[in-house]
Design an enzyme around this catalytic site. Structure first.
Site, mmCIF file in Angstrom:
data_model
loop_
_atom_site.group_PDB
_atom_site.id
_atom_site.type_symbol
_atom_site.label_atom_id
_atom_site.label_comp_id
_atom_site.label_asym_id
_atom_site.label_seq_id
_atom_site.Cartn_x
_atom_site.Cartn_y
_atom_site.Cartn_z
ATOM 1 N N THR A 1 0.879 -1.161 0.000
ATOM 2 C CA THR A 1 0.000 0.000 0.000
ATOM 3 C C THR A 1 0.921 1.216 0.000
ATOM 4 O O THR A 1 2.068 1.113 -0.399
ATOM 5 C CB THR A 1 -0.953 -0.047 1.209
ATOM 6 O OG1 THR A 1 -1.752 1.111 1.208
ATOM 7 C CG2 THR A 1 -0.200 -0.118 2.524
ATOM 8 N N ILE A 2 0.442 2.360 0.431
ATOM 9 C CA ILE A 2 1.360 3.484 0.622
ATOM 10 C C ILE A 2 1.230 3.989 2.052
ATOM 11 O O ILE A 2 0.143 4.013 2.640
ATOM 12 C CB ILE A 2 1.110 4.644 -0.382
ATOM 13 C CG1 ILE A 2 -0.248 5.328 -0.159
ATOM 14 C CG2 ILE A 2 1.255 4.141 -1.803
ATOM 15 C CD1 ILE A 2 -0.249 6.527 0.719
#
Length: 531
Positions: free
Chosen positions: A353-354
């Site tokens: 993800t970030i």
């Protein structure tokens, strides 16, 4: 002290502000926002929006968002849950009647209502200065004018070609001639730019109402989904009370359930109860990884049994985090033999993800995470608005007896977890380690790298990692052969992992010297910057 004879990089040191993200364009946008007078929250939202354009396999406006905030460096931590829910028609009886026994990651029923845009707009209004219109301009620029594809982004994009090909709108926007773009290719996303402009002009209403919401609902319904425009209109995120535990003189804060942050706290409690000193003096030694992963097995088993939407199920946070519970779990750990817990039911693996973090000159500190869950989420794109929909509903189970059973308006157990460390009444480190199920282990690994082994934020993120998943202990290439042998001798099924584990960012606040010390994970394309 860093050994300058070895490859690597130093943490950055700055005084006025710092940002660390998984992409240089997002970090640069965050720093520019700070220099223009924005708060740490303004800069974090700006960066998250840029990442939703330039790192589309990992995040997007069709995903969810969780945030921790320290205002002015206080230890009075604010938590926001931007977790979207299942459609109101998602009755358990429907799934049972259809013979659906689990919500597969590629199922249309894995698509939950996106929570990120509501979170961005609410947090910008409550804790920002510049307004959502200005904050979205860098993202709009890259979507309209194009952005060069970075190396790790290209790697992740290529892995999802087949998924994107299965959806004509997604393939039309994210593939070129049926292929993922290569490193250095320039990509434009005009449909996404149009939707970002709608949000910039109208705020959250531009996403959850009107033509964008109608497009998302109609696109999902056409694919067999239970979604309606009313599901989007009713979405609203929440400020929630964060949870915490103590370790080695600091306090680690997490968002509460349905997030899995409790898992990281329970791991620390188990290590404390067992005796963290028994991990040994070598950060890459077999003793250290054995104890860390044994604590993880036990904590994840508790996660999978108990964590659910507290609006629908009772989650005994105090009981799960009690010292007596940690002591009982620690009593199951052997120094010399791996636990065999069978299949502890971890959810399917997915890329990443970030995660990003920002600290400003007033020492507002933001820990911020945004995700579409699997690579490119569900792989389904709303045809007119360009919104790639997440597949977070794959975290539900289809079992009425389980607290995390899918249901109308219910939020699933959630993997994305921002973290915040406080000490002596002040915030000292917003940080996070992205990577789906790995995140609690990643957070504990990075934090203990610093507290137990004296690493700076960059070294703590660089340090090789390991993760237990369904009977296998996966190790990165930097784990020494002697450690692999030592783990195998304890009964672990040790295997090399092909892709790196997660990716993280951290900013240490040195209050004594008035300095910020930031690091960014080399497993991604990102960087930390300050001024």
């Amino acid at each position: 002290m860093r050994d300058f004879h070895k490859p690597g990089r130093s943490p950055i040191y700055a005084s006025e502000g710092a940002a660390a993200t998984s992409h240089p364009l997002a970090t640069a946008a965050a720093i520019a926002c700070l220099k223009e007078g924005g708060t740490a929250m303004d800069a974090a939202i700006t960066a998250s929006a840029v990442l939703a354009v330039v790192e589309p396999a990992m995040t997007g406006i069709g995903g969810d968002c969780f945030v921790l905030l320290s205002k002015g460096g206080s230890d009075d931590i604010i938590a926001y849950n931007g977790n979207g829910a299942a459609p109101m028609k998602a009755e358990i009886g429907y799934f049972q009647g259809q013979g659906i026994t689990d919500i597969a990651p590629d199922s249309i029923h894995a698509v939950t209502i996106p929570g990120a845009i509501d979170a961005w707009c609410r947090l910008a209004a409550d804790h920002g200065r510049l307004g959502i219109d200005k904050l979205l301009q860098p993202a709009i620029h890259y979507a309209e004018n194009g952005f060069p594809v970075a190396p790790r982004v290209a790697h992740d994009w290529a892995q999802e070609e087949e998924k994107l090909r299965r959806d004509d709108p997604a393939a039309g926007s994210y593939l070129v001639g049926g292929k993922a773009p290569k490193v250095g290719d320039r990509v434009r996303l005009p449909l996404l730019a149009k939707t970002l402009r709608e949000i910039a002009a109208k705020g959250a209403a531009g996403f959850y109402q009107g033509w964008v919401a109608e497009d998302m609902a109609a696109s999902m319904k056409a694919l067999g989904g239970l979604h309606t425009a009313e599901d989007f209109a009713r979405h609203k995120g929440d400020y929630v009370t964060p949870i915490a535990t103590d370790y080695k003189g600091v306090k680690l804060w997490e968002c509460p359930p349905p997030g899995q942050g409790l898992t990281a706290l329970l791991m620390l409690n188990i290590l404390t109860a067992y005796g963290a000193d028994k991990a040994g003096a070598d950060p890459l030694g077999a003793d250290r990884f054995h104890l860390q992963l044994e604590a993880a097995k036990l904590a994840y088993r508790e996660r999978n049994a108990h964590i659910a939407d507290p609006a629908f199920a009772k989650v005994s946070v105090s009981g799960l985090l009690s010292s007596s519970h940690a002591k009982a779990l620690a009593g199951l750990v052997s120094q010399n033999k791996a636990l065999d817990l069978g299949a502890i039911g971890q959810f399917p693996k997915h890329p990443d993800t970030i995660y990003l973090t920002v600290v400003d000159k007033d020492r507002n500190a933001v820990s911020f995470i945004n995700s579409v869950y699997y690579g490119f989420g569900s792989g389904r794109m709303a045809a007119k608005s360009g919104v790639l929909m997440q597949n977070r509903g794959a975290c539900f189970v289809v079992d009425p007896a389980h607290p995390n059973c899918i249901g109308p308006g219910k939020r699933s157990m959630h993997t994305i977890i921002p973290a915040m460390v406080t000490k002596s009444g002040k915030a000292v480190m917003p940080y996070g380690v992205m990577g789906g199920d790995y995140q609690p282990v990643g957070q504990v690994h990075a934090l203990t790298n610093m507290l137990d082994y004296g690493m700076d934020p960059q070294a703590a993120l660089d340090c090789p990692r390991a993760f237990y998943d369904e009977g296998t202990l996966w190790v990165e290439s930097g784990i020494p052969a002697a450690t692999v042998a030592g783990l195998s001798a304890r009964g672990h099924n040790v295997q090399p992992i092909e892709d790196p584990l997660g990716g993280g960012q951290a900013i240490w606040i040195d209050w004594q010297n008035g300095v910020l010390v930031a690091g960014s994970d080399p497993r991604k394309d990102g960087c930390a910057l300050g001024y």
